[in-house]
Motif scaffolding. Structure first.
Motif, mmCIF file in Angstrom:
data_model
loop_
_atom_site.group_PDB
_atom_site.id
_atom_site.type_symbol
_atom_site.label_atom_id
_atom_site.label_comp_id
_atom_site.label_asym_id
_atom_site.label_seq_id
_atom_site.Cartn_x
_atom_site.Cartn_y
_atom_site.Cartn_z
ATOM 1 N N SER A 183 0.847 -1.182 0.000
ATOM 2 C CA SER A 183 0.000 0.000 0.000
ATOM 3 C C SER A 183 0.885 1.235 0.000
ATOM 4 C CB SER A 183 -0.910 0.000 1.237
ATOM 5 O OG SER A 183 -1.802 1.085 1.183
ATOM 6 N N ARG B 286 -2.310 6.961 -0.360
ATOM 7 C CA ARG B 286 -3.757 6.875 -0.177
ATOM 8 C C ARG B 286 -4.332 8.279 -0.163
ATOM 9 N NH1 ARG B 286 -3.586 3.575 5.041
ATOM 10 N NH2 ARG B 286 -2.599 1.676 4.273
ATOM 11 N N ASN C 37 -8.320 6.666 1.676
ATOM 12 C CA ASN C 37 -8.035 6.349 3.081
ATOM 13 C C ASN C 37 -9.328 6.195 3.883
ATOM 14 O OD1 ASN C 37 -5.668 6.163 5.047
ATOM 15 N ND2 ASN C 37 -6.986 7.619 6.107
ATOM 16 N N THR D 291 -10.582 2.786 3.563
ATOM 17 C CA THR D 291 -9.651 1.698 3.856
ATOM 18 C C THR D 291 -9.920 1.207 5.274
ATOM 19 O OG1 THR D 291 -7.975 2.667 2.409
ATOM 20 C CG2 THR D 291 -7.202 1.058 4.032
ATOM 21 N N ALA E 208 -7.741 2.050 8.609
ATOM 22 C CA ALA E 208 -6.727 3.076 8.320
ATOM 23 C C ALA E 208 -6.850 4.218 9.321
ATOM 24 C CB ALA E 208 -6.907 3.604 6.900
ATOM 25 N N SER F 216 -3.586 9.211 8.672
ATOM 26 C CA SER F 216 -2.554 8.350 8.102
ATOM 27 C C SER F 216 -1.528 9.126 7.275
ATOM 28 C CB SER F 216 -3.209 7.295 7.210
ATOM 29 O OG SER F 216 -2.215 6.611 6.488
ATOM 30 N N HIS G 295 0.078 7.894 5.012
ATOM 31 C CA HIS G 295 -0.053 7.431 3.621
ATOM 32 C C HIS G 295 -0.676 8.535 2.761
ATOM 33 C CE1 HIS G 295 0.872 3.040 3.765
ATOM 34 N NE2 HIS G 295 0.543 3.165 5.041
#
Ligand SMILES: [Zn+2]
Length: 140
Positions: free
Chosen positions: A60, A63, A68, A71, A74, A78, A80
């Protein structure tokens, strides 16, 4: 090795409006640092496997907030989303095990933080920013 293209997971195209210059810069930095630690893993003979879903080591990558949000599990904030975190495919925990043992080694030297292996089954989460606790290995 991972590439920026693998990190985007096609979302730089599908979610182009959510991709900012800051995220692009952070993602490029993340990919560089992760490749440095992957190189050390290879030297240490840590077995690296490609994810059957993404066909790369990236389980992954980026995002976008909209991704996100849907997800499961998550984190709301995050990293990400900011291009500052990646999940590497780690089906048998070999990466997590090695990374955990490198808290005062490769992780510290390169400036990477690891989510605790107990919280990341089948993947290893690395980020380029310390968590609020400041701990090298942390619980989300
Ligand atoms: Zn992650």
């Amino acid at each position: 090795m991972i590439t920026l293209t693998q990190y985007w997971m096609g979302r730089n195209v599908s979610n182009a409006l959510e991709l900012t210059p800051d995220i692009q810069r952070e993602a490029a930095f993340t990919v560089i640092l992760v490749n440095k630690i992957l190189e050390r893993m290879q030297q240490a003979k840590v077995p690296l496997e490609l994810s059957p879903d993404t066909k790369s080591l990236v389980a992954s990558g980026w995002r976008p907030p909209s991704v996100n949000a849907r997800t499961p599990n998550a984190a709301v904030r995050s990293l990400h989303m900011k291009g500052q975190a990646v999940d590497l495919y780690d089906p048998d925990g070999a990466l997590d095990e090695w990374l955990f043992s490198e808290q005062d080694g490769a992780l510290r030297e390169l400036g990477l933080w690891l989510e605790h292996p107990a919280a990341t089954k089948n993947w290893a989460h690395l980020q380029t920013l310390p968590p609020r606790s400041g701990r090298r290995v942390f619980y989300p």
